[in-house]
Design a protein around this motif. Sequence first.
Motif, PDB file in Angstrom:
ATOM      1  N   GLY A 187     105.472  45.234  38.913  1.00  0.00           N
ATOM      2  CA  GLY A 187     104.866  44.649  40.128  1.00  0.00           C
ATOM      3  C   GLY A 187     104.061  43.841  40.948  1.00  0.00           C
ATOM      4  O   GLY A 187     104.682  43.508  42.276  1.00  0.00           O
ATOM      5  N   PHE A 188     102.644  43.643  39.952  1.00  0.00           N
ATOM      6  CA  PHE A 188     102.303  41.796  40.506  1.00  0.00           C
ATOM      7  C   PHE A 188     103.413  40.995  40.719  1.00  0.00           C
ATOM      8  O   PHE A 188     103.345  40.766  42.594  1.00  0.00           O
ATOM      9  N   TRP A 189     103.769  40.751  39.620  1.00  0.00           N
ATOM     10  CA  TRP A 189     104.595  38.823  39.750  1.00  0.00           C
ATOM     11  C   TRP A 189     106.005  39.470  41.238  1.00  0.00           C
ATOM     12  O   TRP A 189     106.118  38.949  41.585  1.00  0.00           O
ATOM     13  N   LEU A 190     106.534  40.526  40.756  1.00  0.00           N
ATOM     14  CA  LEU A 190     107.801  40.893  42.269  1.00  0.00           C
ATOM     15  C   LEU A 190     107.133  40.818  43.961  1.00  0.00           C
ATOM     16  O   LEU A 190     107.689  40.294  44.372  1.00  0.00           O
ATOM     17  N   MET A 191     105.399  40.910  44.089  1.00  0.00           N
ATOM     18  CA  MET A 191     104.937  41.001  45.277  1.00  0.00           C
ATOM     19  C   MET A 191     105.202  39.311  45.249  1.00  0.00           C
ATOM     20  O   MET A 191     105.278  39.417  46.273  1.00  0.00           O
ATOM     21  N   ILE A 192     104.315  38.570  44.536  1.00  0.00           N
ATOM     22  CA  ILE A 192     104.304  38.093  44.043  1.00  0.00           C
ATOM     23  C   ILE A 192     105.215  36.513  44.892  1.00  0.00           C
ATOM     24  O   ILE A 192     105.855  35.573  45.912  1.00  0.00           O
ATOM     25  N   PHE A 193     106.985  37.222  44.334  1.00  0.00           N
ATOM     26  CA  PHE A 193     107.750  36.421  44.177  1.00  0.00           C
ATOM     27  C   PHE A 193     108.442  36.294  45.163  1.00  0.00           C
ATOM     28  O   PHE A 193     109.075  35.726  46.291  1.00  0.00           O
ATOM     29  N   LEU A 194     108.321  37.715  46.275  1.00  0.00           N
ATOM     30  CA  LEU A 194     108.500  37.851  47.369  1.00  0.00           C
ATOM     31  C   LEU A 194     108.389  37.541  48.814  1.00  0.00           C
ATOM     32  O   LEU A 194     108.744  37.219  49.346  1.00  0.00           O
ATOM     33  N   MET A 195     106.441  37.678  48.638  1.00  0.00           N
ATOM     34  CA  MET A 195     106.511  36.723  49.230  1.00  0.00           C
ATOM     35  C   MET A 195     105.744  35.746  49.417  1.00  0.00           C
ATOM     36  O   MET A 195     105.800  35.204  50.949  1.00  0.00           O
ATOM     37  N   THR A 196     106.225  34.682  48.688  1.00  0.00           N
ATOM     38  CA  THR A 196     106.127  32.753  48.830  1.00  0.00           C
ATOM     39  C   THR A 196     107.913  32.914  48.280  1.00  0.00           C
ATOM     40  O   THR A 196     107.339  31.698  49.015  1.00  0.00           O
ATOM     41  N   PHE A 197     108.225  33.860  48.412  1.00  0.00           N
ATOM     42  CA  PHE A 197     110.113  33.078  48.124  1.00  0.00           C
ATOM     43  C   PHE A 197     111.032  33.541  49.167  1.00  0.00           C
ATOM     44  O   PHE A 197     111.923  33.009  50.095  1.00  0.00           O
TER      45      PHE A 197
END
Length: 56
Positions: free
Chosen positions: A20-30
Motif C-alpha cells: 500500500g505504501f509503495w502504491l501510494m508513492i507510485f500514484l502520487m508521483t507518476f
Amino acid sequence: MFDFDQYLGFLAFLTILTIGFWLMIFLMTFVIPYWIGGALIEFIKEKRDEKKARNK
C-alpha cells in the motif's frame, strides 16, 4: 513470543502495508500528475480549436 500463526499474520500485515505504501508513492508521483497533465493538454486543445472555429 509469537506463535507461528501470529507470525504469519504479522508478515501478511507488513506485506499489505508495504504494498500500500509503495502504491501510494507510485500514484502520487507518476499516475496523478500524468492524469492531470493530460487533462490540461486536452482542455487547452479544446479551447484552441474553439477559438479557431470562432475566427473562421
